[in-house]
Design an enzyme around this catalytic site. Sequence first.
Site, PDB file in Angstrom:
ATOM      1  N   ALA A 193     -14.699   9.927   7.278  1.00 46.92           N
ATOM      2  CA  ALA A 193     -13.471   9.146   7.379  1.00 46.92           C
ATOM      3  C   ALA A 193     -12.648   9.444   6.127  1.00 46.92           C
ATOM      4  O   ALA A 193     -13.195   9.858   5.099  1.00 46.92           O
ATOM      5  CB  ALA A 193     -13.810   7.665   7.459  1.00 46.92           C
ATOM      6  N   GLY A 201     -18.286   9.922   8.818  1.00 48.83           N
ATOM      7  CA  GLY A 201     -17.651   9.895  10.136  1.00 48.83           C
ATOM      8  C   GLY A 201     -17.769  11.212  10.890  1.00 48.83           C
ATOM      9  O   GLY A 201     -17.668  11.234  12.123  1.00 48.83           O
ATOM     10  N   GLU A 254     -21.069  11.060  12.460  1.00 49.56           N
ATOM     11  CA  GLU A 254     -20.981  10.000  13.472  1.00 49.56           C
ATOM     12  C   GLU A 254     -20.221  10.456  14.714  1.00 49.56           C
ATOM     13  O   GLU A 254     -20.621  10.156  15.836  1.00 49.56           O
ATOM     14  CB  GLU A 254     -20.319   8.759  12.847  1.00 49.56           C
ATOM     15  N   GLU A 289     -22.172   7.245   2.854  1.00 48.98           N
ATOM     16  CA  GLU A 289     -21.362   6.035   2.633  1.00 48.98           C
ATOM     17  C   GLU A 289     -21.897   5.122   1.541  1.00 48.98           C
ATOM     18  O   GLU A 289     -21.112   4.551   0.776  1.00 48.98           O
ATOM     19  CB  GLU A 289     -21.229   5.232   3.945  1.00 48.98           C
TER      20      GLU A 289
HETATM   21  N1  CAA Z   1     -11.518  11.981   2.891  1.00 48.01           N
HETATM   22  C1  CAA Z   1     -10.362  12.419   2.340  1.00 48.01           C
HETATM   23  N2  CAA Z   1     -10.217  13.631   1.758  1.00 48.01           N
HETATM   24  C2  CAA Z   1     -11.306  14.425   1.743  1.00 48.01           C
HETATM   25  C3  CAA Z   1     -12.544  14.043   2.292  1.00 48.01           C
HETATM   26  C4  CAA Z   1     -12.613  12.760   2.900  1.00 48.01           C
HETATM   27  N3  CAA Z   1     -13.720  12.299   3.493  1.00 48.01           N
HETATM   28  N4  CAA Z   1     -13.423  15.034   2.114  1.00 48.01           N
HETATM   29  C5  CAA Z   1     -12.768  16.012   1.473  1.00 48.01           C
HETATM   30  N5  CAA Z   1     -11.492  15.649   1.241  1.00 48.01           N
HETATM   31  C6  CAA Z   1     -10.451  16.402   0.561  1.00 48.01           C
HETATM   32  C7  CAA Z   1     -10.654  16.405  -0.933  1.00 48.01           C
HETATM   33  O1  CAA Z   1     -10.158  15.222  -1.511  1.00 48.01           O
HETATM   34  C8  CAA Z   1      -9.886  17.642  -1.330  1.00 48.01           C
HETATM   35  O2  CAA Z   1      -8.522  17.328  -1.330  1.00 48.01           O
HETATM   36  P1  CAA Z   1      -7.558  17.891  -2.540  1.00 48.01           P
HETATM   37  O3  CAA Z   1      -7.611  19.391  -2.363  1.00 48.01           O
HETATM   38  O4  CAA Z   1      -6.219  17.315  -2.208  1.00 48.01           O
HETATM   39  O5  CAA Z   1      -8.163  17.427  -3.818  1.00 48.01           O
HETATM   40  C9  CAA Z   1     -10.113  18.592  -0.162  1.00 48.01           C
HETATM   41  O6  CAA Z   1     -10.539  17.780   0.933  1.00 48.01           O
HETATM   42  C10 CAA Z   1     -11.209  19.595  -0.431  1.00 48.01           C
HETATM   43  O7  CAA Z   1     -12.358  18.893  -0.832  1.00 48.01           O
HETATM   44  P2  CAA Z   1     -13.187  19.233  -2.174  1.00 48.01           P
HETATM   45  O8  CAA Z   1     -12.270  19.823  -3.225  1.00 48.01           O
HETATM   46  O9  CAA Z   1     -13.973  18.029  -2.550  1.00 48.01           O
HETATM   47  O10 CAA Z   1     -14.128  20.401  -1.639  1.00 48.01           O
HETATM   48  P3  CAA Z   1     -15.583  20.796  -2.151  1.00 48.01           P
HETATM   49  O11 CAA Z   1     -15.925  22.075  -1.493  1.00 48.01           O
HETATM   50  O12 CAA Z   1     -15.659  20.702  -3.619  1.00 48.01           O
HETATM   51  O13 CAA Z   1     -16.543  19.622  -1.563  1.00 48.01           O
HETATM   52  C11 CAA Z   1     -17.354  18.113   0.129  1.00 48.01           C
HETATM   53  C12 CAA Z   1     -16.694  19.471  -0.174  1.00 48.01           C
HETATM   54  C13 CAA Z   1     -18.803  18.123  -0.366  1.00 48.01           C
HETATM   55  C14 CAA Z   1     -17.322  17.904   1.627  1.00 48.01           C
HETATM   56  C15 CAA Z   1     -16.565  16.998  -0.602  1.00 48.01           C
HETATM   57  O14 CAA Z   1     -15.185  17.125  -0.286  1.00 48.01           O
HETATM   58  C16 CAA Z   1     -16.986  15.621  -0.247  1.00 48.01           C
HETATM   59  O15 CAA Z   1     -18.015  15.146  -0.730  1.00 48.01           O
HETATM   60  N6  CAA Z   1     -16.187  14.912   0.600  1.00 48.01           N
HETATM   61  C17 CAA Z   1     -16.429  13.546   0.921  1.00 48.01           C
HETATM   62  C18 CAA Z   1     -17.559  13.420   1.905  1.00 48.01           C
HETATM   63  C19 CAA Z   1     -17.853  11.968   2.220  1.00 48.01           C
HETATM   64  O16 CAA Z   1     -18.226  11.184   1.353  1.00 48.01           O
HETATM   65  N7  CAA Z   1     -17.702  11.587   3.490  1.00 48.01           N
HETATM   66  C20 CAA Z   1     -17.968  10.257   3.950  1.00 48.01           C
HETATM   67  C21 CAA Z   1     -16.724   9.445   3.910  1.00 48.01           C
HETATM   68  S1  CAA Z   1     -17.074   7.734   4.216  1.00 48.01           S
HETATM   69  C22 CAA Z   1     -17.128   7.591   5.900  1.00 48.01           C
HETATM   70  O17 CAA Z   1     -17.111   8.550   6.644  1.00 48.01           O
HETATM   71  C23 CAA Z   1     -17.213   6.171   6.352  1.00 48.01           C
HETATM   72  C24 CAA Z   1     -17.553   5.976   7.771  1.00 48.01           C
HETATM   73  O18 CAA Z   1     -18.689   5.996   8.203  1.00 48.01           O
HETATM   74  C25 CAA Z   1     -16.512   5.638   8.675  1.00 48.01           C
END
Ligand code: CAA
Length: 258
Positions: free
Chosen positions: A64, A109, A112, A132
């Site tokens: 998400a 998400g 999911e 999460e």
């Molecule tokens: N939401 C918003 N933006 C996201 C994102 C997310 N879940 N995942 C990645 N992005 C964005 C980053 O912010 C970044 O944007 P900018 O270039 O503007 O800074 C871009 O995508 C590229 O990401 P990274 O620079 O972080 O890329 P990376 O290769 O270094 O890492 C990754 C990749 C490991 C996937 C890392 O981006 C990451 O950990 N993302 C978050 C993953 C996460 O925690 N997901 C769960 C969200 S909570 C959820 O989903 C709740 C639910 O159950 C409903």
Amino acid sequence: MNNLLMEVENEIAVVTINRPKALNALNTETIVELNECLKDIEARDDIKVVILTGSGQKSFVAGADISEMVHQNPAEGRAFGLKAKEAFGRLENMRQVTIAAVNGFALGGGCEISMSCDFRVASDNAKFAQPETGLGIIPGFGGTQRLPRLVNKGIAKEMIYTCDMISAQRAYEIGLVNHVVSQDELIDFCKKIAAKIIDKGSYAVSIAKQAINMGLDMDLNNGLTLEANLFGLTMSTNDKKEGMTAFLEKRGRTLTDF
Ligand code: CAA
């Protein structure tokens, strides 16, 4: 649609979540668009299988959208969860078969939404996690409910409590994905499975899907009664007549019900 792409060919729709700058993270707009797109697909007889994937080579869906959730209060968080419940529930129960082609990160998400599809095929670079609790929240798009039903309770709990990222191979070992293939092969591989499904009675497949999905929410006795009722229903179709007659007459068959 701003965040989705769709291509239809040979009764297969490939729906691509397309927010590559955010690694295809799901914001409200994308979830609403997905729900509308699935509603349209449900009404179409020319689509029998939906393949859901993410754009680019790196990510299926990275979760998400954290930049949206960071501002949400409890009521907004609940509303966000309920929007996903509606769209993912539609994906799970629509009459078409749905296959997640997981082409990279399937986090939060992303994991999911893949679990709301009938089954998952992963590319060898795919990674799954429920990160999460590391963000101070819990899975909100079905992770606490679908993951323990799909794998086992202990594995689901470990994934949710530790946030550990697991490989495609590990996802295969725990039954989260059915196949692991190279990234280049992924969509064609899913299309081959889709073609096998489309060759069968599409109405029968959709009734089987209903029996499985509804039955899993029932005790065995009620599930078996539901199955007997739906089995009876399929005796009324043109496909049943054609499929069985063709078998007895030792000829090829053409199944058309949907
Ligand atoms: N939401 C918003 N933006 C996201 C994102 C997310 N879940 N995942 C990645 N992005 C964005 C980053 O912010 C970044 O944007 P900018 O270039 O503007 O800074 C871009 O995508 C590229 O990401 P990274 O620079 O972080 O890329 P990376 O290769 O270094 O890492 C990754 C990749 C490991 C996937 C890392 O981006 C990451 O950990 N993302 C978050 C993953 C996460 O925690 N997901 C769960 C969200 S909570 C959820 O989903 C709740 C639910 O159950 C409903």
